[in-house]
Design an enzyme around this catalytic site. Sequence first.
Site, PDB file in Angstrom:
ATOM      1  N   ASP A  23       0.776  -1.284  -0.135  1.00 10.13           N
ATOM      2  CA  ASP A  23       0.019  -0.014   0.020  1.00 10.13           C
ATOM      3  C   ASP A  23       0.943   1.184  -0.088  1.00 10.13           C
ATOM      4  OD1 ASP A  23      -2.034  -2.023   0.645  1.00 10.13           O
ATOM      5  OD2 ASP A  23      -2.876  -0.927   2.242  1.00 10.13           O
TER       6      ASP A  23
ATOM      7  N   HIS B  97       3.723  -1.979   2.989  1.00 10.78           N
ATOM      8  CA  HIS B  97       3.748  -0.740   2.851  1.00 10.78           C
ATOM      9  C   HIS B  97       5.067  -0.523   1.994  1.00 10.78           C
ATOM     10  CE1 HIS B  97       0.678  -1.095   5.978  1.00 10.78           C
ATOM     11  NE2 HIS B  97       0.196   0.034   5.141  1.00 10.78           N
TER      12      HIS B  97
END
Length: 373
Positions: free
Chosen positions: A157, A319
């Site tokens: 992400d 992430h």
Amino acid sequence: MKLASAFLAVLLSLAWAHDGRKHIPKTVGGRRLLSELQAQQGSMSRGHAVAKRHTAAHQRSVLKGRRDDDDDGRCGPGIGSCASGDCCSYEGWCGKGKDYCSAPDCQINYGSGCDANQKPSGTDTSGVARTKPGNVLYGGAGVYDCVDPGNIALTFDDGPYIYTNDLLDKLKSYGAKATFFVTGNNIGKGKINDPATIYPAIIQRMHAEGHQIASHTWSHQNANQLTKTQFTDQMVWNEIALNSILGFFPTYMRPPYSICGTDCQDILSALGYHIIYFDVDTAGYLNNRPAQIQTSKDIWSEAIDASDPESDSFLQIEHDIHYQTVYNLTDHILASLVSAGYKAVTVGQCLGDPPANWYRAGPGGPAAGAGWK
Ligand SMILES: *[C@@H]1O[C@H](CO)[C@@H](O)[C@H](O)[C@H]1NC(C)=O
């Protein structure tokens, strides 16, 4: 006793208001991690924390007999907006530049200059028909798990970012496919479809190398703190940017902070999005130091060691904006999943959804059009 502590609180807040640090904006990374943690743990949201602080500031200025707009350079709930084009920082100061304007911290209702309020260039996608092919749930409560045993869907992400090309090299060396939940403009990185940035080429590379591109909204705001129009813009603006790079845009998304109330779910259903969560989180974003990242490796290994690729699958979250995640944790994860007998696939693959359903062809983009099918 109550009065005494209230008095103390007033003294403390006055001390804060008058100390020399007041014009120093927040540091970009730390605050965001904290807010992400708070949001994920369901404790007091950042919005509430900010509102509380600003209410106190407002009361102070009233006590001093000052009008709000004399309260030099301040902004936020109960105070008001910055001058047109200025940004309202997380701490509630007007200004320009990364420290004030970066998403998601810039207060979008009080600073028209916030990165989150800057629409990307590109053809509007909002008129594209939202057909809903396939068997994966659209909108609603979302999807947490893969279906096919032996699959691991690695997801990243908040990127792309300066580490993402190296991450793509790493995935390639393992023959691993992943899914990127792309954010259009966060942490001051610039708009993903700005040709002056490295991002358009990275996004094209993701696609060319068999990874899935999904949406993590335009600027990573908490959907539950937005109006319906603001949240719709968060989705459509990211479509416009991705479509201008690819000629198509995703049908898969993940809500920032994994927060998506009923309005958010309804809008995503209408826009034809699958809402994707996860069932393994190593919290790499909380352990972004060499001395900490082992904690995330251990979380991963515990999950894998207790599992069996004959019967289990994982939908994992990382992430790619964090150094230790990209350059350390991911090696551990890739080596571990291969040796345990798992296959790293995209989210669409792990849900048995054919690639034709992962995107919608958009207007006015590059000739690629529906070329992903
Ligand atoms: C990678 O992680 C280990 C802990 O698992 C740590 O000891 C090492 O310093 C990290 N390497 C780098 C280059 O940060």
